[in-house]
Every structure is written in structure tokens, then in C-alpha cells.
Design a protein around this motif. Structure first.
Motif, PDB file in Angstrom:
ATOM      1  N   CYS A   1       7.128   6.158   2.882  1.00  0.00           N
ATOM      2  CA  CYS A   1       8.197   5.844   1.740  1.00  0.00           C
ATOM      3  C   CYS A   1       9.018   7.234   1.586  1.00  0.00           C
ATOM      4  CB  CYS A   1       7.626   5.296   0.571  1.00  0.00           C
ATOM      5  SG  CYS A   1       6.986   3.835   0.433  1.00  0.00           S
ATOM      6  N   HIS A   2       8.647   8.254   1.621  1.00  0.00           N
ATOM      7  CA  HIS A   2       9.353   9.697   1.661  1.00  0.00           C
ATOM      8  C   HIS A   2      10.191   9.686   3.029  1.00  0.00           C
ATOM      9  CE1 HIS A   2       6.921  10.382  -2.053  1.00  0.00           C
ATOM     10  NE2 HIS A   2       7.822  11.295  -2.136  1.00  0.00           N
TER      11      HIS A   2
ATOM     12  N   GLY B   1       0.749  -1.228  -0.093  1.00  0.00           N
ATOM     13  CA  GLY B   1      -0.039   0.130   0.023  1.00  0.00           C
ATOM     14  C   GLY B   1       1.040   1.259   0.026  1.00  0.00           C
ATOM     15  N   GLY B   2       2.012   1.086  -0.487  1.00  0.00           N
ATOM     16  CA  GLY B   2       2.981   2.084  -0.693  1.00  0.00           C
ATOM     17  C   GLY B   2       2.737   3.519  -1.555  1.00  0.00           C
ATOM     18  N   ALA B   3       1.541   3.242  -2.396  1.00  0.00           N
ATOM     19  CA  ALA B   3       1.522   4.685  -3.137  1.00  0.00           C
ATOM     20  C   ALA B   3       0.051   5.037  -2.786  1.00  0.00           C
ATOM     21  CB  ALA B   3       1.054   3.731  -4.560  1.00  0.00           C
ATOM     22  N   GLY B   4      -0.297   4.623  -1.523  1.00  0.00           N
ATOM     23  CA  GLY B   4      -1.616   5.567  -0.976  1.00  0.00           C
ATOM     24  C   GLY B   4      -1.209   6.390  -0.013  1.00  0.00           C
ATOM     25  N   PHE B   5      -2.078   6.911   0.709  1.00  0.00           N
ATOM     26  CA  PHE B   5      -1.843   7.980   1.518  1.00  0.00           C
ATOM     27  C   PHE B   5      -0.625   7.994   2.533  1.00  0.00           C
ATOM     28  CE2 PHE B   5      -3.711  10.066   5.655  1.00  0.00           C
ATOM     29  CZ  PHE B   5      -2.881  11.323   5.274  1.00  0.00           C
ATOM     30  N   ILE B   6      -1.089   7.058   3.541  1.00  0.00           N
ATOM     31  CA  ILE B   6       0.006   6.948   4.436  1.00  0.00           C
ATOM     32  C   ILE B   6       1.196   6.410   4.077  1.00  0.00           C
ATOM     33  CG2 ILE B   6       0.699   6.344   7.006  1.00  0.00           C
ATOM     34  CD1 ILE B   6      -2.514   6.133   7.433  1.00  0.00           C
ATOM     35  N   GLY B   7       1.136   5.257   3.212  1.00  0.00           N
ATOM     36  CA  GLY B   7       2.238   4.592   2.745  1.00  0.00           C
ATOM     37  C   GLY B   7       3.108   5.249   1.839  1.00  0.00           C
TER      38      GLY B   7
ATOM     39  N   GLU C   1       2.312   8.158  -9.127  1.00  0.00           N
ATOM     40  CA  GLU C   1       3.051   9.444  -9.316  1.00  0.00           C
ATOM     41  C   GLU C   1       3.569   9.933  -7.781  1.00  0.00           C
ATOM     42  OE1 GLU C   1      -1.290  10.342  -9.775  1.00  0.00           O
ATOM     43  OE2 GLU C   1       0.099   8.810 -10.288  1.00  0.00           O
ATOM     44  N   TYR C   2       2.973   9.685  -6.775  1.00  0.00           N
ATOM     45  CA  TYR C   2       3.361   9.995  -5.248  1.00  0.00           C
ATOM     46  C   TYR C   2       4.665   9.461  -5.174  1.00  0.00           C
ATOM     47  CZ  TYR C   2      -1.487  11.248  -4.076  1.00  0.00           C
ATOM     48  OH  TYR C   2      -2.735  11.583  -3.824  1.00  0.00           O
TER      49      TYR C   2
ATOM     50  N   SER D   1      -4.635   6.767  15.227  1.00  0.00           N
ATOM     51  CA  SER D   1      -5.929   7.706  15.056  1.00  0.00           C
ATOM     52  C   SER D   1      -6.216   8.399  13.759  1.00  0.00           C
ATOM     53  CB  SER D   1      -5.946   8.708  16.064  1.00  0.00           C
ATOM     54  OG  SER D   1      -4.603   9.515  16.193  1.00  0.00           O
ATOM     55  N   ASN D   2      -7.120   9.104  13.501  1.00  0.00           N
ATOM     56  CA  ASN D   2      -7.088   9.703  12.198  1.00  0.00           C
ATOM     57  C   ASN D   2      -6.139  10.531  11.493  1.00  0.00           C
ATOM     58  OD1 ASN D   2      -9.813   8.836  12.591  1.00  0.00           O
ATOM     59  ND2 ASN D   2     -10.641  10.308  11.146  1.00  0.00           N
ATOM     60  N   ASN D   3      -5.432  10.221  10.515  1.00  0.00           N
ATOM     61  CA  ASN D   3      -4.190  10.909   9.750  1.00  0.00           C
ATOM     62  C   ASN D   3      -4.809  11.938   9.078  1.00  0.00           C
ATOM     63  OD1 ASN D   3      -1.519   8.649   9.549  1.00  0.00           O
ATOM     64  ND2 ASN D   3      -3.000   8.366  11.159  1.00  0.00           N
ATOM     65  N   TYR D   4      -4.132  12.842   8.832  1.00  0.00           N
ATOM     66  CA  TYR D   4      -4.204  13.884   7.937  1.00  0.00           C
ATOM     67  C   TYR D   4      -3.009  14.418   7.441  1.00  0.00           C
ATOM     68  CZ  TYR D   4      -2.824  17.563  11.087  1.00  0.00           C
ATOM     69  OH  TYR D   4      -2.024  18.160  12.260  1.00  0.00           O
ATOM     70  N   GLY D   5      -3.136  14.964   6.207  1.00  0.00           N
ATOM     71  CA  GLY D   5      -1.720  15.553   5.663  1.00  0.00           C
ATOM     72  C   GLY D   5      -1.670  15.367   4.012  1.00  0.00           C
ATOM     73  N   PRO D   6      -0.544  15.623   3.488  1.00  0.00           N
ATOM     74  CA  PRO D   6      -0.532  15.504   2.005  1.00  0.00           C
ATOM     75  C   PRO D   6      -0.847  14.043   1.427  1.00  0.00           C
ATOM     76  CG  PRO D   6       1.275  16.606   2.885  1.00  0.00           C
ATOM     77  CD  PRO D   6       0.790  15.976   4.097  1.00  0.00           C
ATOM     78  N   ARG D   7      -1.299  14.367   0.229  1.00  0.00           N
ATOM     79  CA  ARG D   7      -1.404  12.983  -0.623  1.00  0.00           C
ATOM     80  C   ARG D   7      -2.675  12.127  -0.124  1.00  0.00           C
ATOM     81  NH1 ARG D   7       4.088  12.732   0.847  1.00  0.00           N
ATOM     82  NH2 ARG D   7       5.358  13.609  -1.029  1.00  0.00           N
TER      83      ARG D   7
END
Length: 347
Positions: free
Chosen positions: A18-19, A8-14, A43-44, A186-192
Motif C-alpha cells: 500500500c505504501h 490483508g493490506g494491514a499485514g507485513f507485505i500488504g 497503524e501501519y 520467496s521469503n520476504n523480509y523488511g519493515p513491518r
């Protein structure tokens, strides 16, 4: 040097993980497996494929043969397992995919980890499972926050499938001796993050002058965790966390959904007013038409099984890992808004 399989490394948290990992552990090899469903975007990771040598594989954790080939090809010593169906509304309308991915897919990974690590005598390994606070059910306003000893009480097909996967990871540790750890966040937020989730949905709709739907009375409470702080916590768990342990990772930041929406409305209005090019670009936004983003708020029928409150007790992470969120909500939400505005300008 570690070799990580990040599902799941191309999803939001994943993708954020990776970055983070490439920045803080540049010597390690990262192989990403992602099915590229609606929330996954190759593309992330495009810059990491060039700069960090990340390898991307398009595939599904339910495809056992593909997983088997990956374990044969790469000397993985760590699996960091993000891959999951995670949108509660989708689990209500179509639970089958959640059972298949979150339970069957996780079990495929555990079987192959056992085969390639335990059965081949690889002692230095770790299977880290990324889970959710939703497995614990719902809290009332005055209830104590979820701890690692809170009994599971999932209320949606999504949280039930994640609870099942948590139990499978625990079972492979206690029955077979697999080195594992689990984080319930808990609920994550941020880029991507995909715009089906609350914060990016609200940002998108404000910029395009669309309604801001709020379930019920809007007073459902969540603990909000900036995604890089989550990645930092996983790093600490992998480096210092004890084998077989569960760690609850929270942002120490409880907000009612309605109050989150109202805050984002105010912040975006201010950002657009301060930058004339934004007003031109987002001409459908209320502030560009002399109104306010809060004018878009509308209350809709509550969804089935909507948990009232989640809250994380982070004391175990504090005591054992010296983990504390490094972003305040003020700094985290500012970074989040800046990222989404920059992305929206590109369109």
C-alpha cells in the motif's frame, strides 16, 4: 485511475505494498480489507489514510456478505490478494484457520470478482493472487530452483492451502475467463513484519537478551526477497504481466537460516556499539553486558515437515518483465535493521 481492493493490506507485505502503490500511483484509490489478526496492524496504514485517501475496512475475507457489500459500494477493477494465514508453525498446531482463510476466503473473492466483472461485462479488470514458493515443496542442495512449471508438492497445511488457492485462481481463469495473475514469492523480509518470523524474531530477542532458537542444524536454505522489491515485481506484473500467467519472484539471494542469524548478530552488535544511546536502551542485549549476540544462539528440535531448501528461478520475470531486485541483501538488511531499531527505541 484504478480502484484497488487490497486484502490483508494491514499485514507485513500488504502494508508495504500500500505504501509502495500510494507513492508510485497516487491517482489510484486503495481500499484495504484486513481482519487484524496477530500480524495485521491498522497503524501501519495511518499515514496513508490521511495523505493518500486510503480507506480501511476491518473485516474477514471469509465474510461473504461483507465482501459483497464492498463490491457493491466500490467500482473495483483490481483485487490484489495478500490476505492469508501464513505462519507454518501455526498451520501445524491449528490447520483449520488456514483452510478457511486461504481456500474459502480466496474462493469468496473469486466468486464476487466473477459476479461483478464477468457477469456485468467489465472487461478491464485483474485479480492478482499473492502466493508462495512453498507450494513447490522442498529442494535438495543441488536441485535446480523452482520454476513456474515445477510440479506442486506442498508439505505443510499452510503450503497445501496456498496450493489449493493457486489452483482456484487458475480455474477461474480457464473456466470462466477471469483476468488473473499469480506471483509465487520467496521469503520476504523488511519493515513491518511480525516478530514470529525469523528475522524480526532474531532482532527482538537480541535486543532483549533472549535465546535465539534455531531449528535442527540451522542449514535450511531460503531465498530472501526484500519486501519493496516484491511490491515492485507485483507492480510490473499488474502493468505488463500477461493474463492468466504465473510469475516466480525471488531475491536471488540464498542463505542458510543459521548464517542469516549469525550475520544479524554481528550487524546488531556493531550498530549498538556505534550508538551509546542504543546500549543504554537495550541494556539486556549481550553486547551491552560485554558479550556477543551469537552467545544467544541455541539449537532446538526441528519442526515437523521442515522443508530443506527453497530457491526461485527468476528467468521468466527477467525475460517478460525486466524485473531484477533493486536491493542487495546488504542494503536491504541494513534498512530492515534500522527500521526495527527505530521502532524498538519508541517502546
Amino acid at each position: 485511475m484504478k480502484t484497488l481492493l487490497v486484502t490483508g493490506g494491514a499485514g507485513f507485505i500488504g502494508s508495504n505494498f500500500c505504501h509502495y502503490w500510494a507513492k508510485h500511483h497516487p491517482e489510484d484509490k486503495i481500499v484495504v480489507l484486513d481482519a487484524l489478526t496477530y500480524a495485521g496492524h491498522e497503524e501501519y496504514l495511518s499515514d496513508l489514510k490521511d495523505s493518500a485517501g486510503l480507506e480501511f475496512v476491518h473485516g474477514d475475507i471469509c465474510d461473504y456478505s461483507l465482501l459483497e457489500a464492498l463490491f457493491e459500494k466500490h467500482p473495483f477493477d483490481h483485487v490484489v490478494h495478500f490476505a492469508a494465514e501464513s505462519h507454518v508453525d501455526r498451520s501445524i498446531s491449528g490447520p483449520d484457520a488456514f483452510i478457511e482463510t486461504n481456500i474459502i476466503g480466496t474462493h469468496n473473492l473469486l466468486k464476487l470478482a466473477k459476479l461483478h466483472w464477468l457477469d456485468k461485462g467489465v472487461s478491464e479488470h485483474r485479480f492478482h493472487h499473492v502466493s508462495t514458493d512453498e507450494v513447490y515443496g522442498s529442494l535438495e542442495a543441488d536441485d535446480p530452483a523452482f520454476s513456474e512449471s515445477t510440479a506442486f508438492a506442498p508439505n505443510s497445511p499452510y503450503s497445501a492451502s496456498k496450493a489449493a488457492s493457486d489452483h482456484l485462481v487458475r480455474a477461474y481463469h480457464h473456466t470462466f475467463g477471469l483476468n488473473v495473475s499469480t506471483s509465487n514469492c520467496s521469503n520476504n523480509y523488511g519493515p513491518r513484519q511480525d516478530k514470529e518470523k525469523l528475522i524480526p524474531l532474531i532482532i527482538h530477542n537480541i535486543l532483549h537478551g533472549e535465546a535465539l532458537p534455531i531449528y535442527g542444524d540451522g542449514m535450511n536454505i531460503r531465498d530472501w526477497l526484500y519486501v519493496d522489491d516484491h511490491c515492485y515485481a507485483i507492480d510490473l506484473i499488474l502493468q505488463q504481466g500477461l493474463n492468466g500467467e504465473v510469475y516466480n519472484v525471488g531475491g536471488e539471494n540464498e542463505w542458510a537460516n543459521l548464517h542469516i542469524v549469525e550475520l544479524i548478530c554481528d550487524l546488531i552488535d556493531k550498530k549498538l556499539l556505534a550508538e551509546p544511546t542504543y546500549l543504554t536502551k537495550f541494556s539486556e542485549s549481550p553486547i551491552a553486558k560485554g558479550g556477543k549476540a551469537k552467545d544467544l544462539i541455541s539449537f532446538v528440535k526441528d519442526r515437523a515437515g521442515h522443508d530443506r531448501r527453497y530457491a526461485i528461478d527468476p528467468s521468466k520475470c527477467h525475460a517478460e518483465l525486466n524485473y531484477h531486485p533493486r536491493e542487495t541483501f546488504e542494503t536491504g538488511i541494513a534498512k530492515t535493521l534500522d527500521w526495527y531499531l527505530a521502532e524498538a527505541v519508541k517502546v
